[in-house]
Structures are given as C-alpha cells and as structure tokens.
Enzyme design. Structure first.
Site, mmCIF file in Angstrom:
data_model
loop_
_atom_site.group_PDB
_atom_site.id
_atom_site.type_symbol
_atom_site.label_atom_id
_atom_site.label_comp_id
_atom_site.label_asym_id
_atom_site.label_seq_id
_atom_site.Cartn_x
_atom_site.Cartn_y
_atom_site.Cartn_z
ATOM 1 N N HIS A 261 1.667 0.429 1.731
ATOM 2 C CA HIS A 261 2.172 -0.699 0.949
ATOM 3 C C HIS A 261 2.793 -0.169 -0.330
ATOM 4 C CE1 HIS A 261 2.272 -4.568 -1.152
ATOM 5 N NE2 HIS A 261 2.124 -5.120 0.033
ATOM 6 N N ASP A 312 -0.096 -7.065 7.482
ATOM 7 C CA ASP A 312 0.543 -7.307 8.770
ATOM 8 C C ASP A 312 -0.247 -6.748 9.940
ATOM 9 O OD1 ASP A 312 3.036 -8.488 7.759
ATOM 10 O OD2 ASP A 312 3.346 -6.507 6.893
#
Length: 375
Positions: A261, A312
């Site tokens: 991320h 996700d």
C-alpha cells in the site's frame, strides 16, 4: 535548478479534512476520530453514512430519519431506466455504472441547486441509488426482475437480496454491512482526490462522483479486488499448489494484486477484519478453498517480499462467498465509497479553494520556430 516535486504527489497535502485520517506507520484508520477497529462490526453502514456526511454518529431518532430518507431516495429516474439496457449491452460494469450515475443528475430535483443543503440531499440519494443501480445492472444482464426492497433490511441486506434474488442469511447481511463500513472512506486516495478536484471548480455533485468512479475503475485502485479473485481462481490444484504459484509469479517479475500500500507500512487495518470475515464465511458456507488459498498466498508473499495484504486481498474471497459476481466487485466498492466521496464533495464546497497544483516541466527550452516548408 528548482527542486522536483515528489512523483505521484507523495506526501503533498492537497486539502484539509475532518472526515478520515490514516497513520500509515501504526496501521491506523479513523473516521472523524473513531478508530476503525472500534466501529467495524459495531455500527451499521447507515450510521457510518451519517457519521461521514453529517459529522456525528446518529441518535436513534437521527438514524430513523436517515433510514427514511434513504428509502425515499433509492428509486432512480426515467433517464437511467431508459439507458440501462443499452449500457448493459455495450459496457463493462464500471463503464455502465459510471454512465448511469452521471445520468442521475438529469432527474435529480436538486441538480441545479448548489447549496450545501442540496448537496446533502443529493449525497443521501446517491448512497441510496447506487446499490439499486448495481442490482439493476445485474438483473438486466441476467434477464430477471429486481426484487422489491425489504423494509426490514438495510442497504447491505437489500443489496444481497436484490443481487442474488434470495433473502440473505442474517449473518451474511451483517458481514456485508461491515464490509461497507470498512470501505466507506480512506482519506485522499485517487478517486476521492478526483472528486475533490472536480468539486473545487464548483462543478456539481454528480460530475464529481462520475469522475471518482472513473478513477476507481483502474486496477491500481478499486479494480484490484477483481484481479485478486481472478488470481485465486486461476490456481489449479489444492492449497499446497499456492506456494509454488506465488514463487513462480514473483520470479517472473509479475505483480500480485492485493499486496502492499502507498500509505501503510504495516498491515492495512481493514485487512485485519476482512481476513476474519473470510474465515467465518468459509465456515458458514462450507467452502474454504479461497480462504485457504488466500492465507497461503499471504504467508508466502510476506516471507518472500515482506509485503502485507491490503483491503482488496481478503475482500475478494469475502465478496465471492457472499455470491457477488467477480466483475461486480469494483461496483460494490463504489456502493460503499459513495458515502465518503459525497462527504468530501460537501466538505470541499463548504470551504472551497480551486485545486491547482504545479508541475515539473521536463521538455526542451528555447526552441526556434521554423516555417513548415523548411522542417
């Protein structure tokens, strides 16, 4: 020579906000000061909508009022109804839904009203309409009718009812409701930034949200959850085949979606909850294949690359277990994020300044014009 700006606007503050905050090093996410670990599974998505759009967790009376507004606002107009069969035939789900959301402005009674009060009414309607649009898209392409909403169910339960045609088990509805809370807002991500840039021009709510949906569609943003599911379903064999698959992908230099991320340097706090939910749904459904695959993949990637899963990764197996088609994963993300996008548009309009960053010019200088016949 001027110092170059960081690529991708990394660490550049684009706006002030009181809506959400991230501490990337500690792996913390908060909505208006409430830690996501304290509210996930404890507040409904409707309470979350009130928190983000209106600034506070609601009293029971306020929640009842919002629920009534959402129920009144879920029906969309004739323009979207007319467009629906055409966009189903010609576009991917996100392309179709982006067009449908844009068309909602034509029938919105507050479309020409730029006041904050009208923004708030439009925001509530968009939150109510988005899950019905997604369900209508799925029903249209499947050749069936959308079941009427059940007044006893909230947004999460009604969406599962309308997308599958069957009343969801109470626990499934609760888990999906928690998913919606976890995805509701995430500071200045690409789609939210897009919405605020558009809103900062004093453009309308629907234009800003349409732009946000265009940004969300990208595989480096909302489209990543679909890519995760496609990866999981591409693995032949049982869970012990995952280790070699992951190592082969990494050795070939291919990116595994759902890991790492831009902000978090440790585990994404939303992934903590989604991992638990994936495990619970595996037990409830009696099908743990993709949960087991995900856990094996998570461990190998951590061992080999030191990367943690992001929101996700486990969202993919959760949505799959809930019966949501893979190509609707990103639209489902948009159902949730509509609450955050609209809150940011309202906030931008309340204290607006045009967002106009500078750029680093990398082209040539002092070029001399030459008449076209001599070039």
């Amino acid at each position: 020579m001027a110092e170059k700006s960081p690529r991708g606007l990394a660490d550049v503050v684009a706006a002030s906000t009181s809506i959400s905050d991230i501490d990337g090093r500690a792996g913390r996410l908060s909505y208006r000061g409430y830690d996501i670990h304290d509210i996930a599974g404890r507040i409904s998505f409707e309470e979350c909508v009130h928190l983000l759009q209106r600034g506070t967790l609601p009293t029971q009376a306020e929640l009842d009022g919002l629920m009534a507004e959402l129920a009144d606002g879920r029906r969309y107009g004739s323009v979207a109804t007319t467009l629906l069969p055409y966009v189903v035939k010609s576009g991917t789900p996100m392309e179709a839904l982006r067009t449908l959301v844009s068309s909602l402005a034509i029938d919105d009674p507050d479309a020409a009203d730029a006041s904050i009060e009208a923004d708030r009414r439009k925001a509530t309607r968009l939150v109510a309409q988005m899950p019905v649009l997604v369900a209508s898209y799925e029903a249209q392409r499947s050749g069936r009718e959308v079941p009427e909403a059940d007044p006893e169910l909230g947004i999460a339960g009604n969406f599962l009812l309308q997308i599958t045609g069957e009343r969801p088990a109470p626990r499934a509805a609760e888990l999906f409701d928690e998913c919606l809370v976890l995805h509701a807002d995430h500071t200045m991500n690409a789609s939210t930034f897009t919405a605020r840039v558009i809103a900062a021009t004093l453009s309308d709510m629907h234009s800003a949200i349409t732009g946000a949906m265009g940004a969300l569609r990208g595989p480096l943003h909302g489209g990543a959850n679909e890519a995760v599911m496609k990866t999981l379903t591409s693995i032949d064999g049982e869970a012990d085949a995952v280790d070699q698959f992951v190592r082969d992908e990494l050795a070939a230099g291919r990116k595994l979606m759902g890991f790492g991320h831009r902000v978090y340097k440790t585990e994404d706090p939303r992934a903590t909850h989604l991992r638990r939910m994936s495990e619970e749904l595996a037990e409830l459904t009696g099908n743990g294949r993709y949960y087991e695959f995900s856990r094996r993949m998570e461990q190998v990637v951590l061992d080999e690359k030191g990367l943690y899963p992001n929101v996700d990764f486990f969202a993919a197996s959760v949505y799959h277990a809930l019966g949501i088609p893979t190509d609707l994963f990103t639209p489902v993300f948009a159902i949730s994020r509509m609450s955050g996008w609209t809150a940011h548009v309202i906030e931008q309009h309340e204290d607006n300044r045009l967002i106009r960053p500078d750029s680093d010019y990398t082209g040539p200088h002092d070029q001399q014009w030459v008449e076209i016949s001599k070039r």
